[in-house]
Scaffold this active site. Structure first.
Site, mmCIF file in Angstrom:
data_model
loop_
_atom_site.group_PDB
_atom_site.id
_atom_site.type_symbol
_atom_site.label_atom_id
_atom_site.label_comp_id
_atom_site.label_asym_id
_atom_site.label_seq_id
_atom_site.Cartn_x
_atom_site.Cartn_y
_atom_site.Cartn_z
ATOM 1 N N GLY A 58 25.290 37.863 46.122
ATOM 2 C CA GLY A 58 24.924 39.154 45.344
ATOM 3 C C GLY A 58 25.713 40.236 46.048
ATOM 4 N N GLY A 99 34.143 40.575 40.044
ATOM 5 C CA GLY A 99 33.876 41.633 40.049
ATOM 6 C C GLY A 99 33.928 42.700 39.742
ATOM 7 N N ASP A 100 34.767 42.459 38.265
ATOM 8 C CA ASP A 100 34.821 43.602 37.262
ATOM 9 C C ASP A 100 33.614 43.545 36.549
ATOM 10 O OD1 ASP A 100 37.493 44.550 38.361
ATOM 11 O OD2 ASP A 100 37.778 43.501 36.911
ATOM 12 N N SER A 117 35.069 35.537 29.212
ATOM 13 C CA SER A 117 34.272 35.160 30.103
ATOM 14 C C SER A 117 32.611 35.925 30.568
ATOM 15 C CB SER A 117 34.318 34.829 31.554
ATOM 16 O OG SER A 117 34.543 35.743 32.426
#
Length: 303
Positions: free
Chosen positions: A227, A254-255, A294
């Site tokens: 997390g 991460g984006d 995604s």
């Protein structure tokens, strides 16, 4: 007044995703199992992630006058991102990223900046000033030049915008610019580079968070499957990631996290709630191949 406006100054690339059983060792040739082309770039990725969760997103960047650039612009528009401040450049091709993804879902990425390198500090800062409005947030990453990043942050400060700085890939920026970050977002490797500390486990991440909390208005460190942890001047917290048995591809996770955070902050959420939404968006993204394709929509996350 709360706004859902997110201004993203960042990169736009054409991603070439190569699937391979494992990453080759130096000097070794491996046979790929597939090749896919998808729109990407950290800036465009975060813009799409925020827009899919309902934010009013304005993207500031550049693409080449070529098929890849046209494809990226169409994709951004399809997801509701404003491209009014994207320049189409004749002198450089659209940026591209060569991404190798192994069977464990881990990736390695090489970026060719192309048209992204033509974004200037003056153009970016003028766009930020024009797009600023109460309650909006500016989101930046490390794929454009330091001059562009710093000028954009200072323009945001002049107009009262909140600033999210995601130093990915890591690059050194002026301390007065770091001080304006609210939040500064780093992964474990970037936190290690910025602090000089070993960030190999949760204890190391906690130490890095403590070292950084006096340097920015707030800080978030992402921990992959664990997390993310966060800190403000007077509070800290941990948002666990959702457990999963299947990792298809970590590219762009991460984006997805950062874009979701920006959308939540623009809606007026607390940092704790924004980080929580970010971990859910990142966990969702690793179940699909590629970056933008995604990413979750609001209904996927129940918001």
């Amino acid at each position: 007044m709360n706004s859902s406006r997110v201004i993203v100054v960042g990169s736009a690339n054409q991603d070439y995703l190569v699937r391979t059983p494992r990453s080759p060792r130096p000097g070794e040739t491996t046979i790929a199992t597939s090749l896919a082309k998808q729109p990407g770039g950290k800036g465009a990725n975060q813009a799409v992630a925020a827009a899919r969760l309902g934010a009013d997103v304005h993207f500031v960047g550049a693409v080449g006058r070529d098929d890849d650039g046209a494809r990226i612009l169409r994709s951004l528009q399809t997801d509701g991102v404003s491209i009014d401040d994207v320049s189409i450049i004749d002198s450089q091709p659209t940026g591209l990223a060569l991404i190798m993804v192994d069977d464990a879902g881990e990736n390695s990425i090489t970026v060719v900046s192309g048209a992204n390198s033509t974004v200037t500090a003056d153009r970016a800062s003028r766009a930020v000033r024009r797009l600023a409005q109460p309650g909006a947030i500016l989101s930046l990453q490390g794929e454009l030049s330091v001059a562009v990043l710093e000028a954009s942050v200072r323009a945001a400060a002049d107009t009262g915008l909140r600033v999210l700085i995601n130093l990915a890939p890591f690059t050194s920026i002026a301390s007065d610019v770091v001080a304006l970050a609210d939040p500064l977002v780093l992964n474990e490797g970037e936190a290690a580079e910025m602090t000089g500390l070993a960030v190999a486990d949760r204890a190391g991440a906690d130490a890095a968070l403590e070292a950084l909390r006096s340097r920015a208005r707030s800080v978030v460190i992402t921990l992959g499957p664990e997390g993310a942890i966060w800190a403000t001047s007077d509070a800290t917290g941990h948002a666990p990631a959702e457990a999963t048995d299947e990792v298809v591809d970590t590219t762009g996770a991460g984006d997805a996290f950062t874009g979701a955070m920006a959308s939540a902050i623009a809606r007026g959420s607390s940092l704790a709630d924004a980080v929580s939404l970010g971990t859910r968006a990142g966990s969702f993204a690793i179940h699909g191949l590629g970056a933008q394709s995604s990413y979750a929509r609001a209904a996927d996350l129940g918001i």
